[in-house]
Design a protein around this motif. Structure first.
Motif, PDB file in Angstrom:
ATOM      1  N   VAL A  81       0.054  -0.935   0.109  1.00  0.00           N
ATOM      2  CA  VAL A  81       0.078   0.320   0.149  1.00  0.00           C
ATOM      3  C   VAL A  81       0.563   1.213  -0.580  1.00  0.00           C
ATOM      4  O   VAL A  81       1.932   1.348   0.141  1.00  0.00           O
ATOM      5  CB  VAL A  81      -0.978   0.485   1.322  1.00  0.00           C
ATOM      6  CG1 VAL A  81      -1.891  -1.003   1.371  1.00  0.00           C
ATOM      7  CG2 VAL A  81      -0.033   0.167   2.817  1.00  0.00           C
ATOM      8  N   VAL A  82       0.421   2.295  -0.508  1.00  0.00           N
ATOM      9  CA  VAL A  82       0.948   3.515  -0.458  1.00  0.00           C
ATOM     10  C   VAL A  82       0.433   4.175   0.590  1.00  0.00           C
ATOM     11  O   VAL A  82      -1.352   4.267   0.422  1.00  0.00           O
ATOM     12  CB  VAL A  82       0.563   4.464  -1.639  1.00  0.00           C
ATOM     13  CG1 VAL A  82      -0.194   4.595  -2.182  1.00  0.00           C
ATOM     14  CG2 VAL A  82       1.186   6.057  -1.439  1.00  0.00           C
ATOM     15  N   ILE A  83       0.116   5.272   1.289  1.00  0.00           N
ATOM     16  CA  ILE A  83      -0.154   5.904   2.769  1.00  0.00           C
ATOM     17  C   ILE A  83      -0.458   7.351   1.862  1.00  0.00           C
ATOM     18  O   ILE A  83       0.197   7.992   1.769  1.00  0.00           O
ATOM     19  CB  ILE A  83       0.499   5.802   3.742  1.00  0.00           C
ATOM     20  CG1 ILE A  83       0.592   4.063   4.319  1.00  0.00           C
ATOM     21  CG2 ILE A  83      -0.550   6.711   4.886  1.00  0.00           C
ATOM     22  CD1 ILE A  83       2.135   4.145   5.453  1.00  0.00           C
ATOM     23  N   ASP A  84      -1.571   7.693   2.246  1.00  0.00           N
ATOM     24  CA  ASP A  84      -2.234   9.477   1.929  1.00  0.00           C
ATOM     25  C   ASP A  84      -2.332  10.036   3.101  1.00  0.00           C
ATOM     26  O   ASP A  84      -2.710   9.565   4.321  1.00  0.00           O
ATOM     27  CB  ASP A  84      -3.817   9.358   1.864  1.00  0.00           C
ATOM     28  CG  ASP A  84      -3.577  10.439   1.286  1.00  0.00           C
ATOM     29  OD1 ASP A  84      -3.264  11.996   1.629  1.00  0.00           O
ATOM     30  OD2 ASP A  84      -4.931  10.736   0.311  1.00  0.00           O
ATOM     31  N   PRO A  85      -0.970  11.114   2.946  1.00  0.00           N
ATOM     32  CA  PRO A  85      -0.214  11.602   4.654  1.00  0.00           C
ATOM     33  C   PRO A  85      -1.284  12.935   4.788  1.00  0.00           C
ATOM     34  O   PRO A  85      -1.557  13.356   5.960  1.00  0.00           O
ATOM     35  CB  PRO A  85       0.512  12.014   4.514  1.00  0.00           C
ATOM     36  CG  PRO A  85       0.731  12.214   3.104  1.00  0.00           C
ATOM     37  CD  PRO A  85       0.469  10.893   2.563  1.00  0.00           C
ATOM     38  N   THR A  86      -1.912  13.290   3.722  1.00  0.00           N
ATOM     39  CA  THR A  86      -3.310  14.581   4.145  1.00  0.00           C
ATOM     40  C   THR A  86      -4.412  14.222   4.119  1.00  0.00           C
ATOM     41  O   THR A  86      -5.508  14.181   3.141  1.00  0.00           O
ATOM     42  CB  THR A  86      -2.718  14.938   2.345  1.00  0.00           C
ATOM     43  OG1 THR A  86      -1.960  15.618   1.990  1.00  0.00           O
ATOM     44  CG2 THR A  86      -3.616  16.287   2.453  1.00  0.00           C
ATOM     45  N   THR A 100     -11.650  18.736   2.109  1.00  0.00           N
ATOM     46  CA  THR A 100     -10.595  18.636   3.027  1.00  0.00           C
ATOM     47  C   THR A 100      -9.535  18.658   2.954  1.00  0.00           C
ATOM     48  O   THR A 100      -8.972  18.539   4.342  1.00  0.00           O
ATOM     49  CB  THR A 100     -10.750  16.614   3.242  1.00  0.00           C
ATOM     50  OG1 THR A 100     -10.316  16.652   1.919  1.00  0.00           O
ATOM     51  CG2 THR A 100     -12.022  16.095   2.779  1.00  0.00           C
ATOM     52  N   CYS A 101      -9.087  19.442   2.407  1.00  0.00           N
ATOM     53  CA  CYS A 101      -7.529  20.317   2.565  1.00  0.00           C
ATOM     54  C   CYS A 101      -8.002  21.571   3.189  1.00  0.00           C
ATOM     55  O   CYS A 101      -6.981  21.982   3.706  1.00  0.00           O
ATOM     56  CB  CYS A 101      -7.357  20.617   0.746  1.00  0.00           C
ATOM     57  SG  CYS A 101      -8.478  21.291   0.116  1.00  0.00           S
ATOM     58  N   THR A 281      -3.508  26.756  -4.108  1.00  0.00           N
ATOM     59  CA  THR A 281      -4.112  25.918  -4.386  1.00  0.00           C
ATOM     60  C   THR A 281      -4.513  24.980  -2.950  1.00  0.00           C
ATOM     61  O   THR A 281      -5.232  23.795  -3.104  1.00  0.00           O
ATOM     62  CB  THR A 281      -3.816  24.997  -4.985  1.00  0.00           C
ATOM     63  OG1 THR A 281      -2.209  24.548  -4.414  1.00  0.00           O
ATOM     64  CG2 THR A 281      -2.795  25.154  -5.840  1.00  0.00           C
ATOM     65  N   GLY A 282      -4.079  25.014  -1.869  1.00  0.00           N
ATOM     66  CA  GLY A 282      -4.568  24.257  -0.799  1.00  0.00           C
ATOM     67  C   GLY A 282      -3.567  22.999  -1.115  1.00  0.00           C
ATOM     68  O   GLY A 282      -3.055  22.524  -1.750  1.00  0.00           O
ATOM     69  N   GLU A 283      -4.027  21.851   0.035  1.00  0.00           N
ATOM     70  CA  GLU A 283      -3.711  20.970   0.072  1.00  0.00           C
ATOM     71  C   GLU A 283      -4.042  19.782  -0.316  1.00  0.00           C
ATOM     72  O   GLU A 283      -5.437  19.913  -1.047  1.00  0.00           O
ATOM     73  CB  GLU A 283      -3.099  20.128   1.579  1.00  0.00           C
ATOM     74  CG  GLU A 283      -2.257  20.725   2.728  1.00  0.00           C
ATOM     75  CD  GLU A 283      -1.174  21.016   2.213  1.00  0.00           C
ATOM     76  OE1 GLU A 283      -0.655  19.858   1.709  1.00  0.00           O
ATOM     77  OE2 GLU A 283       0.034  21.299   3.369  1.00  0.00           O
ATOM     78  N   ALA A 284      -3.395  18.704  -1.371  1.00  0.00           N
ATOM     79  CA  ALA A 284      -4.022  18.248  -2.188  1.00  0.00           C
ATOM     80  C   ALA A 284      -5.506  17.012  -1.915  1.00  0.00           C
ATOM     81  O   ALA A 284      -5.063  17.136  -0.117  1.00  0.00           O
ATOM     82  CB  ALA A 284      -3.000  16.592  -2.129  1.00  0.00           C
ATOM     83  N   ARG A 285      -6.378  17.518  -2.042  1.00  0.00           N
ATOM     84  CA  ARG A 285      -7.673  17.086  -1.904  1.00  0.00           C
ATOM     85  C   ARG A 285      -8.356  15.575  -2.539  1.00  0.00           C
ATOM     86  O   ARG A 285      -8.475  15.358  -3.568  1.00  0.00           O
ATOM     87  CB  ARG A 285      -9.074  18.435  -1.841  1.00  0.00           C
ATOM     88  CG  ARG A 285     -10.258  17.488  -1.392  1.00  0.00           C
ATOM     89  CD  ARG A 285     -10.916  18.841  -0.811  1.00  0.00           C
ATOM     90  NE  ARG A 285     -11.683  19.649  -2.656  1.00  0.00           N
ATOM     91  CZ  ARG A 285     -11.160  19.727  -3.844  1.00  0.00           C
ATOM     92  NH1 ARG A 285     -10.637  21.110  -2.995  1.00  0.00           N
ATOM     93  NH2 ARG A 285     -11.484  20.393  -4.627  1.00  0.00           N
ATOM     94  N   GLN A 286      -7.845  14.644  -1.714  1.00  0.00           N
ATOM     95  CA  GLN A 286      -8.401  12.950  -2.141  1.00  0.00           C
ATOM     96  C   GLN A 286      -8.593  12.935  -3.663  1.00  0.00           C
ATOM     97  O   GLN A 286      -9.353  12.557  -4.738  1.00  0.00           O
ATOM     98  CB  GLN A 286     -10.424  12.875  -2.189  1.00  0.00           C
ATOM     99  CG  GLN A 286     -10.817  13.064  -0.155  1.00  0.00           C
ATOM    100  CD  GLN A 286     -11.682  13.367  -0.418  1.00  0.00           C
ATOM    101  OE1 GLN A 286     -12.585  12.644  -0.349  1.00  0.00           O
ATOM    102  NE2 GLN A 286     -12.165  14.206  -0.020  1.00  0.00           N
ATOM    103  N   ILE A 287      -7.469  13.032  -4.010  1.00  0.00           N
ATOM    104  CA  ILE A 287      -6.322  12.768  -5.461  1.00  0.00           C
ATOM    105  C   ILE A 287      -5.304  11.968  -5.539  1.00  0.00           C
ATOM    106  O   ILE A 287      -5.123  11.565  -6.620  1.00  0.00           O
ATOM    107  CB  ILE A 287      -5.758  13.757  -6.468  1.00  0.00           C
ATOM    108  CG1 ILE A 287      -5.983  13.951  -7.069  1.00  0.00           C
ATOM    109  CG2 ILE A 287      -4.649  13.631  -5.121  1.00  0.00           C
ATOM    110  CD1 ILE A 287      -5.533  15.660  -8.048  1.00  0.00           C
ATOM    111  N   MET A 288      -5.723  10.884  -4.207  1.00  0.00           N
ATOM    112  CA  MET A 288      -4.268   9.616  -4.619  1.00  0.00           C
ATOM    113  C   MET A 288      -4.324   8.373  -5.404  1.00  0.00           C
ATOM    114  O   MET A 288      -3.674   7.948  -5.813  1.00  0.00           O
ATOM    115  CB  MET A 288      -4.296   8.753  -3.030  1.00  0.00           C
ATOM    116  CG  MET A 288      -3.165   9.953  -2.162  1.00  0.00           C
ATOM    117  SD  MET A 288      -1.466   9.695  -2.037  1.00  0.00           S
ATOM    118  CE  MET A 288      -1.265   9.014  -1.897  1.00  0.00           C
TER     119      MET A 288
END
Length: 348
Positions: A81-86, A100-101, A281-288
């Motif tokens: 797995v890769v972990i979404d840290p945001t 969510t960002c 832009t803010g942090e990445a939002r559910q784009i993993m």
């Protein structure tokens, strides 16, 4: 277990900590393969960003699931797995709107800064932030899925058009990823870099690569049909003042690199008169999920991994990415792009 912790004396130290355990029904325990050193990590060490003391740092991570809570259904023991840290609470005003960002308790959820991260042997987190990696994808490429998600988020909001000319300031890992993505859409992609090693990497991607001192307005107009740039990405984090004379009317300035010490003077009249937009832009939002899909068709991502180092040998790896000679304090060429700190020495 051993981990890299941001200690109260503002140092990153390799210390013994308690191994995390599953406590919630939707928790997943991951044996960390490795974690990429991010520019954010380096900025914390430089004093340009804050991190909570006694926190395990690191957030660009991949690993293997070794244990799951009773309610976990989407991943199983043995999955890579890769972990979404945001991460985010999912309950506040912004989260309930899908933004969510901008989570109101974002700092408490951000791995490696406000919540324990992944410069460690193990990590435990909620299943909603875990994404399975295809068996065909090597670990090295997978470690770049998270930074790629940040880049995709920013590039999407910059709204690149086929006739756009784009300048990317800086050719570190994020700058190079921006160049890769922009090159797919824009008419012209230009990069800057002061170091020889990273300049050579950028030359394999962008149409032109310049030392910043040589990129004058006259040179820009020479290579760009007599015009300035439509879009400028600052992947360094403190160059927008320098870049402003190179932006075209109606252009977009896009800050990226995180540097909380940098301030830019703005003349609203110029923005109004020239129609220049600063794109926050803010942090990445559910784009993993999108980044994972893109990474499947981007085997060249692995080329950005130039070094793998055991977690306990982090000091030299970090120093190699600082770009400053520790003795003379003079600038030196960075001869790496992305370094992974690997938890298991057999995998180096």
């Amino acid at each position: 277990m051993k981990a890299l912790v941001w200690t109260p004396n503002d140092k990153l130290e390799y210390v013994e900590v308690d191994e995390p355990q599953i406590r919630k029904l939707n928790d997943v325990k991951v044996k960390i393969y490795g974690t990429g050193i991010c520019g954010t990590d380096l900025n914390v060490l430089k004093g340009k960003m804050n991190a909570t003391h006694n926190m395990i740092m690191g957030h660009e991570s991949v690993g293997e699931v070794v244990e799951i809570g009773e309610d976990v259904r989407d991943v199983r023991v043995g999955d890579r797995v890769v972990i979404d840290p945001t991460q985010f609470c999912g309950k506040c005003y912004y989260c309930r709107k899908g933004l969510t960002c901008y989570c109101e308790s974002f700092e408490d959820w951000q791995l490696g800064l406000g919540a324990h991260g992944t410069f460690a042997d193990y990590y435990v987190g909620e299943d909603r932030f875990m994404y399975k990696i295809p068996e065909s994808m090597e670990w090295e490429r997978a470690t770049l899925i998270e930074p790629l998600s940040c880049v995709l988020n920013v590039v999407e909001k910059a709204a690149i058009k086929p006739d756009d000319s784009v300048l990317v300031l800086g050719s570190g890992p994020i700058g190079l990823l921006v160049q890769m993505m922009v090159k797919k859409s824009a008419r012209l992609t230009v990069a800057t870099e002061i170091g020889k090693f990273r300049s050579e990497a950028a030359q394999h991607i962008s149409d032109y690569v310049y030392h910043p001192e040589t990129l004058t307005v006259e040179e820009v107009e020479r290579i760009n049909q007599g015009r300035k740039f439509d879009v400028i990405f600052d992947a360094i984090g403190n160059q927008l003042d320098w870049a402003y004379p190179l932006i075209e009317k109606g252009g977009r300035l896009v800050p990226m690199g995180f540097d909380d010490t940098y301030e830019m003077k703005i003349r609203p009249y110029q923005l109004l008169s020239n129609g220049v937009t600063i794109v926050g832009t803010g942090e990445a939002r559910q784009i993993m999920e999108t980044a994972l899909s893109c990474a499947i068709d981007l085997p060249q991502l692995s080329d950005l991994i130039t070094e793998k180092v055991e977690l306990e040998n982090f000091e030299q790896a970090v120093q190699n990415l600082m770009g400053i000679d520790p003795n003379s304090k003079e600038r030196k060429d960075i001869t790496a792009i992305k370094t992974i700190l690997v938890s298991d020495p057999k995998l180096v």
